[in-house]
Scaffold this active site. Sequence first.
Site, PDB file in Angstrom:
ATOM      1  N   ARG A 100       7.587 -37.501 -29.496  1.00  0.00           N
ATOM      2  CA  ARG A 100       7.456 -38.274 -28.259  1.00  0.00           C
ATOM      3  C   ARG A 100       6.755 -37.462 -27.165  1.00  0.00           C
ATOM      4  O   ARG A 100       6.125 -38.045 -26.273  1.00  0.00           O
ATOM      5  CB  ARG A 100       8.841 -38.743 -27.794  1.00  0.00           C
ATOM      6  CG  ARG A 100       9.808 -37.629 -27.417  1.00  0.00           C
ATOM      7  CD  ARG A 100      11.262 -38.060 -27.444  1.00  0.00           C
ATOM      8  NE  ARG A 100      11.711 -38.315 -28.797  1.00  0.00           N
ATOM      9  CZ  ARG A 100      12.921 -38.774 -29.099  1.00  0.00           C
ATOM     10  NH1 ARG A 100      13.812 -39.003 -28.136  1.00  0.00           N
ATOM     11  NH2 ARG A 100      13.261 -38.987 -30.353  1.00  0.00           N
ATOM     12  N   LYS A 140      15.561 -27.470 -38.010  1.00  0.00           N
ATOM     13  CA  LYS A 140      16.133 -28.419 -38.965  1.00  0.00           C
ATOM     14  C   LYS A 140      16.876 -27.672 -40.067  1.00  0.00           C
ATOM     15  O   LYS A 140      16.477 -26.563 -40.440  1.00  0.00           O
ATOM     16  CB  LYS A 140      15.021 -29.248 -39.616  1.00  0.00           C
ATOM     17  CG  LYS A 140      14.258 -30.172 -38.700  1.00  0.00           C
ATOM     18  CD  LYS A 140      13.170 -30.886 -39.481  1.00  0.00           C
ATOM     19  CE  LYS A 140      12.324 -31.765 -38.571  1.00  0.00           C
ATOM     20  NZ  LYS A 140      13.060 -32.957 -38.120  1.00  0.00           N
ATOM     21  N   GLU A 177      10.121 -33.843 -30.789  1.00  0.00           N
ATOM     22  CA  GLU A 177       8.807 -33.371 -30.333  1.00  0.00           C
ATOM     23  C   GLU A 177       7.714 -34.433 -30.385  1.00  0.00           C
ATOM     24  O   GLU A 177       6.762 -34.384 -29.616  1.00  0.00           O
ATOM     25  CB  GLU A 177       8.387 -32.152 -31.173  1.00  0.00           C
ATOM     26  CG  GLU A 177       7.712 -32.443 -32.496  1.00  0.00           C
ATOM     27  CD  GLU A 177       8.558 -33.256 -33.470  1.00  0.00           C
ATOM     28  OE1 GLU A 177       7.975 -34.044 -34.243  1.00  0.00           O
ATOM     29  OE2 GLU A 177       9.792 -33.124 -33.473  1.00  0.00           O
ATOM     30  N   ASP A 193       5.197 -35.858 -41.412  1.00  0.00           N
ATOM     31  CA  ASP A 193       5.376 -36.183 -39.997  1.00  0.00           C
ATOM     32  C   ASP A 193       4.059 -36.491 -39.291  1.00  0.00           C
ATOM     33  O   ASP A 193       4.056 -36.788 -38.104  1.00  0.00           O
ATOM     34  CB  ASP A 193       6.110 -35.045 -39.275  1.00  0.00           C
ATOM     35  CG  ASP A 193       7.038 -35.557 -38.182  1.00  0.00           C
ATOM     36  OD1 ASP A 193       7.350 -36.763 -38.189  1.00  0.00           O
ATOM     37  OD2 ASP A 193       7.446 -34.760 -37.328  1.00  0.00           O
TER      38      ASP A 193
END
Length: 511
Positions: free
Chosen positions: A363, A289, A361, A300
């Site tokens: 999922r 990122k 990631e 997250d």
Amino acid sequence: MQLVLDQNGQKTLAADVRVVSAFQKSTTKTVKGKATTEATVSVDHWADKSLKEEFAELRAAKNFKAGKDEVLTFTAAMGETVKVIGLGDKTKYKAEDLRKTIAKCVKALKAEKFTSASIDLHSFDVLRDTAHAAELIAEAVGMTDYSFEKYLSKKSEATLKEICLTGFEKRKEAAIRNAVAHKALLTESINVARDFVNEAPNVLRSTEYAKLVEADAKKHLKGVKVKVYTKAQLKAMGMDMFLSVNAGSAYEARMVELTYEPAKKTKNTKHIALVGKGLVFDTGGYSLKPGANMMNMKYDMAGSATVYGAFRAAVLMKAPVKITCLLGITDNAVNAEATMPDSIVKARNGKTVEILNTDAEGRLVLGDVLDYACDLKPDGIIDAATLTGACLVALGSQVTAALGNNQKWIDTVLGAAKASDEYMWQLPIIPEWSADMKSKVADLKNIGTPMKAGTATAAAFLQEFIKDDIPWCHLDIAGTADGAGHLPYCPAHGASGLTIRTLVHLLMHTK
């Protein structure tokens, strides 16, 4: 801060400030055949008649219109401060308005350094259900009375110690007490979830997070079974897709499984599975990122905190359903062993997945955990995850996206959101988006066409891991998990605690 009942009014007499409400009341007069409408202030619903008389004598009351959020402050005969909160038109005042009004009031009382306050419950009974009004007030007080100051050398001084509810009939006290107690359990669990989300990522490693959840459950949730799966156990279970996210980490992945069964379980008792994404920090992996986007990636894991908070509250409130709560926990870091773009891994259900972007990631973690959840044969599955930035583009910071494979189940979730006054909107999963997740070199790929329906294609990917036609609903909380300062009962910065109320309502009302 304590919220207590004061049916006999003794605490009210000792309180620093008394809080009552006023409505706008429209009256129609006919003069010379011409009808005119005037707005007057109504305080007829105040429990204390002498206070009404004092208010009527005030010069300032003549200019008070009782508009929404308008406040009139005066000193009563006994020397206490009285705050009259305007609610506007009574016919337009809803449950969510009451939450917001009380939250704003609590913040104002704190700012003015009051130590105790009394709220005239009867005057705020806008829905003509005293116990429900008490619930809403308790919810607002509990959610507003939160701060994360663990690492501040100088912490805020908490001057407001007690709020008492007064002005209700004795015969309703038991129902009100029960309502307030239930909401205290709910808001306590919301604030536990907020603490987890707000914790620093160098403290809340995957292994530490699993330990904290286990410790909290064992301490507070009597009868709940807790199992923490290690990396070796996840490997033995075939969760290679999940573990591909953990490959670059210095800390092992964990899956926490919590199971609750109601005391009066029968063969007809429903079983609901909650699944949460627990990325304690997401660098994006090799698909690194940008620096600006990496800030706040400690959030997250909010999906896992959300489902645990809901599970915790539902257990404490003795939900009538069996609940399994599954948390997939890891970070997404970079080292020589981290998963590279173009890698192909095998999921627990046997499907192969081409990983084109290591920043997609969540999922990968959820897919394996959802597959495991299906093996438990629940009557319904709900997962929560801060899954896609696309959700922020589509629905902003105010609305949670809901997607799934069973319209009746999705409608049940949406109904719970509506009953809880939380914004939720259904997005579709169409065959074309499922086709977009097919790979040329594997069964699936982990990203769809760039800049095209990212929230829905992510859900289409997750649907590949739902089996036996089990009703499933995916909640993308990327926009609503933090930064909900537009709601006065949520912190201006940090974890919101939203969506937990929706899940708890569903769990408490499923039969």
